[in-house]
Write a protein that holds these residues in place. Sequence first.
Motif, PDB file in Angstrom:
ATOM      1  N   VAL A   1       0.882  -1.160   0.000  1.00 30.13           N
ATOM      2  CA  VAL A   1       0.000   0.000   0.000  1.00 30.13           C
ATOM      3  C   VAL A   1       0.924   1.215   0.000  1.00 30.13           C
ATOM      4  CG1 VAL A   1      -1.789   1.249   1.255  1.00 30.13           C
ATOM      5  CG2 VAL A   1      -1.765  -1.256   1.304  1.00 30.13           C
ATOM      6  N   LEU A   2       0.914   1.966  -1.100  1.00 25.51           N
ATOM      7  CA  LEU A   2       1.902   3.034  -1.287  1.00 25.51           C
ATOM      8  C   LEU A   2       1.251   4.404  -1.340  1.00 25.51           C
ATOM      9  CD1 LEU A   2       4.280   1.952  -4.232  1.00 25.51           C
ATOM     10  CD2 LEU A   2       4.810   2.130  -1.797  1.00 25.51           C
ATOM     11  N   ASP A   3       1.675   5.278  -0.460  1.00 22.72           N
ATOM     12  CA  ASP A   3       1.279   6.677  -0.562  1.00 22.72           C
ATOM     13  C   ASP A   3       2.037   7.287  -1.754  1.00 22.72           C
ATOM     14  OD1 ASP A   3       0.166   9.132   0.088  1.00 22.72           O
ATOM     15  OD2 ASP A   3       1.751   9.612   1.531  1.00 22.72           O
ATOM     16  N   VAL A   4       1.375   8.168  -2.501  1.00 16.00           N
ATOM     17  CA  VAL A   4       2.054   8.783  -3.654  1.00 16.00           C
ATOM     18  C   VAL A   4       3.003   9.883  -3.182  1.00 16.00           C
ATOM     19  CG1 VAL A   4       1.745  10.159  -5.745  1.00 16.00           C
ATOM     20  CG2 VAL A   4       0.231   8.227  -5.297  1.00 16.00           C
ATOM     21  N   MET A   5       2.498  10.781  -2.330  1.00 16.09           N
ATOM     22  CA  MET A   5       3.278  11.949  -1.918  1.00 16.09           C
ATOM     23  C   MET A   5       4.117  11.615  -0.689  1.00 16.09           C
ATOM     24  SD  MET A   5       2.694  14.332  -4.046  1.00 16.09           S
ATOM     25  CE  MET A   5       3.166  15.850  -3.219  1.00 16.09           C
ATOM     26  N   LEU A   6       5.386  11.370  -0.918  1.00 16.64           N
ATOM     27  CA  LEU A   6       6.316  11.096   0.172  1.00 16.64           C
ATOM     28  C   LEU A   6       7.451  12.109   0.070  1.00 16.64           C
ATOM     29  CD1 LEU A   6       6.400   7.236  -0.400  1.00 16.64           C
ATOM     30  CD2 LEU A   6       5.453   8.346   1.629  1.00 16.64           C
ATOM     31  N   PRO A   7       8.032  12.492   1.192  1.00 14.82           N
ATOM     32  CA  PRO A   7       9.015  13.577   1.169  1.00 14.82           C
ATOM     33  C   PRO A   7      10.327  13.227   0.452  1.00 14.82           C
ATOM     34  CG  PRO A   7       8.787  12.668   3.382  1.00 14.82           C
ATOM     35  CD  PRO A   7       7.724  12.047   2.553  1.00 14.82           C
ATOM     36  N   ASP A   8      10.708  11.988   0.440  1.00 21.78           N
ATOM     37  CA  ASP A   8      11.989  11.661  -0.210  1.00 21.78           C
ATOM     38  C   ASP A   8      11.762  10.953  -1.555  1.00 21.78           C
ATOM     39  OD1 ASP A   8      11.006   9.421   1.101  1.00 21.78           O
ATOM     40  OD2 ASP A   8      12.728   9.155   2.414  1.00 21.78           O
ATOM     41  N   VAL A   9      11.608   9.646  -1.533  1.00 17.63           N
ATOM     42  CA  VAL A   9      11.319   8.916  -2.763  1.00 17.63           C
ATOM     43  C   VAL A   9       9.800   8.801  -2.883  1.00 17.63           C
ATOM     44  CG1 VAL A   9      11.614   6.731  -3.983  1.00 17.63           C
ATOM     45  CG2 VAL A   9      13.430   7.578  -2.480  1.00 17.63           C
ATOM     46  N   ASP A  10       9.189   9.415  -3.920  1.00 19.16           N
ATOM     47  CA  ASP A  10       7.727   9.363  -3.992  1.00 19.16           C
ATOM     48  C   ASP A  10       7.259   7.976  -4.435  1.00 19.16           C
ATOM     49  OD1 ASP A  10       7.127   9.214  -6.911  1.00 19.16           O
ATOM     50  OD2 ASP A  10       8.165  11.149  -6.928  1.00 19.16           O
ATOM     51  N   GLY A  11       5.956   7.746  -4.241  1.00 25.64           N
ATOM     52  CA  GLY A  11       5.388   6.422  -4.513  1.00 25.64           C
ATOM     53  C   GLY A  11       5.603   5.969  -5.949  1.00 25.64           C
ATOM     54  N   PHE A  12       5.491   6.895  -6.882  1.00 25.90           N
ATOM     55  CA  PHE A  12       5.667   6.531  -8.294  1.00 25.90           C
ATOM     56  C   PHE A  12       7.084   6.028  -8.556  1.00 25.90           C
ATOM     57  CE2 PHE A  12       2.247   9.879  -9.379  1.00 25.90           C
ATOM     58  CZ  PHE A  12       1.235   8.931  -9.308  1.00 25.90           C
ATOM     59  N   SER A  13       8.080   6.764  -8.036  1.00 26.37           N
ATOM     60  CA  SER A  13       9.473   6.352  -8.244  1.00 26.37           C
ATOM     61  C   SER A  13       9.735   4.993  -7.609  1.00 26.37           C
ATOM     62  CB  SER A  13      10.444   7.360  -7.631  1.00 26.37           C
ATOM     63  OG  SER A  13      10.143   8.651  -8.071  1.00 26.37           O
ATOM     64  N   LEU A  14       9.159   4.827  -6.412  1.00 28.06           N
ATOM     65  CA  LEU A  14       9.348   3.568  -5.706  1.00 28.06           C
ATOM     66  C   LEU A  14       8.823   2.402  -6.545  1.00 28.06           C
ATOM     67  CD1 LEU A  14       8.626   3.366  -1.894  1.00 28.06           C
ATOM     68  CD2 LEU A  14       8.764   1.378  -3.343  1.00 28.06           C
TER      69      LEU A  14
ATOM     70  N   PRO B   1       1.465  -7.020  -6.090  1.00 27.42           N
ATOM     71  CA  PRO B   1       0.341  -6.102  -6.300  1.00 27.42           C
ATOM     72  C   PRO B   1       0.526  -4.809  -5.496  1.00 27.42           C
ATOM     73  CG  PRO B   1      -0.442  -8.278  -5.603  1.00 27.42           C
ATOM     74  CD  PRO B   1       1.048  -8.282  -5.467  1.00 27.42           C
ATOM     75  N   VAL B   2       0.144  -3.682  -6.087  1.00 27.45           N
ATOM     76  CA  VAL B   2       0.312  -2.379  -5.438  1.00 27.45           C
ATOM     77  C   VAL B   2      -0.991  -1.592  -5.447  1.00 27.45           C
ATOM     78  CG1 VAL B   2       1.455  -0.132  -5.606  1.00 27.45           C
ATOM     79  CG2 VAL B   2       2.781  -2.216  -5.953  1.00 27.45           C
ATOM     80  N   LEU B   3      -1.351  -1.101  -4.281  1.00 31.62           N
ATOM     81  CA  LEU B   3      -2.491  -0.192  -4.156  1.00 31.62           C
ATOM     82  C   LEU B   3      -1.937   1.184  -3.791  1.00 31.62           C
ATOM     83  CD1 LEU B   3      -5.561   0.447  -3.780  1.00 31.62           C
ATOM     84  CD2 LEU B   3      -5.330  -0.373  -1.434  1.00 31.62           C
ATOM     85  N   PHE B   4      -2.214   2.168  -4.649  1.00 35.92           N
ATOM     86  CA  PHE B   4      -1.744   3.525  -4.380  1.00 35.92           C
ATOM     87  C   PHE B   4      -2.767   4.303  -3.549  1.00 35.92           C
ATOM     88  CE2 PHE B   4       1.402   3.972  -8.025  1.00 35.92           C
ATOM     89  CZ  PHE B   4       2.460   4.266  -7.190  1.00 35.92           C
ATOM     90  N   LEU B   5      -2.259   5.117  -2.646  1.00 36.41           N
ATOM     91  CA  LEU B   5      -3.090   6.050  -1.901  1.00 36.41           C
ATOM     92  C   LEU B   5      -2.652   7.453  -2.297  1.00 36.41           C
ATOM     93  CD1 LEU B   5      -2.755   4.636   1.723  1.00 36.41           C
ATOM     94  CD2 LEU B   5      -4.493   4.080   0.017  1.00 36.41           C
ATOM     95  N   THR B   6      -3.603   8.319  -2.554  1.00 32.99           N
ATOM     96  CA  THR B   6      -3.206   9.681  -2.854  1.00 32.99           C
ATOM     97  C   THR B   6      -4.249  10.680  -2.408  1.00 32.99           C
ATOM     98  OG1 THR B   6      -2.518  11.225  -4.574  1.00 32.99           O
ATOM     99  CG2 THR B   6      -4.172   9.598  -5.184  1.00 32.99           C
ATOM    100  N   ALA B   7      -3.781  11.841  -1.990  1.00 34.41           N
ATOM    101  CA  ALA B   7      -4.696  12.910  -1.622  1.00 34.41           C
ATOM    102  C   ALA B   7      -5.149  13.645  -2.878  1.00 34.41           C
ATOM    103  CB  ALA B   7      -4.009  13.874  -0.665  1.00 34.41           C
TER     104      ALA B   7
END
Length: 226
Positions: free
Chosen positions: A49-62, A74-80
């Motif tokens: 479960v990956l947050d998109v907006m992260l302060p260092d490596v963002d979810g997309f890059s990860l 499998p990956v579930l993205f969370l985003t505001a």
Amino acid sequence: MRLLIVEDEEKTGDYLRQGLSEAGFVVDLARSGLDGRHLAATGDYDLLVLDVMLPDVDGFSLLRGLRASGSRVPVLFLTARSAVEDRVQGLELGADDYLVKPFAFSELLARVRSLLRRGAAPVNPDFLRIADLELDLPRRRAMRAGQRIALTPKEFALLELLARRQGEVLPRSLIASQIWDMNFDSDTNVIDVAIRRLRAKIDDDFEPKLIHTVRGMGYRLDLPDA
Ligand code: CA
């Protein structure tokens, strides 16, 4: 089933970890993209479960890094952010699903379970059947000979693990890491106690016996020497 949450917002991370643990999953929480990337690369996870907006490596890059290294977890993205381009970018990178914050926990849990079922891909992904034992995965219910068996979330998770890997001998160390999030310590008999409790519910009053002890190795769920 072992999940990794990568979420920098403290409250959201704690809330997700607690909720998913109570639902019977083993949960690791990383509070930064760097930690998340490290854990994802070294841990054996069934879903992220990956947050998109992260302060260092963002979810997309990860996710891009993971997919580049051949991971198909499998990956579930969370985003505001609900912007269409975020969604498109995530899905193009190989995210399996997307949830926009704020969300109801029940919605997250439903998506998580659905992704895990898709990952397993048996004939009917909602049910596992071995002899007259039936596991209803969406409802987390077990039946034996048409009779409902009351199980705790941990007991169900243990039975599901054994059933998904029918016929395989599962070492105690694997069961410990998958279900209890602990490293196997030969002084503890928590696995044996849990298996005994599960057997009392699943096997004691029924034939044939399905849970087998393989001496010196571990446990196996299967029909007796078929
Ligand atoms: Ca965030």
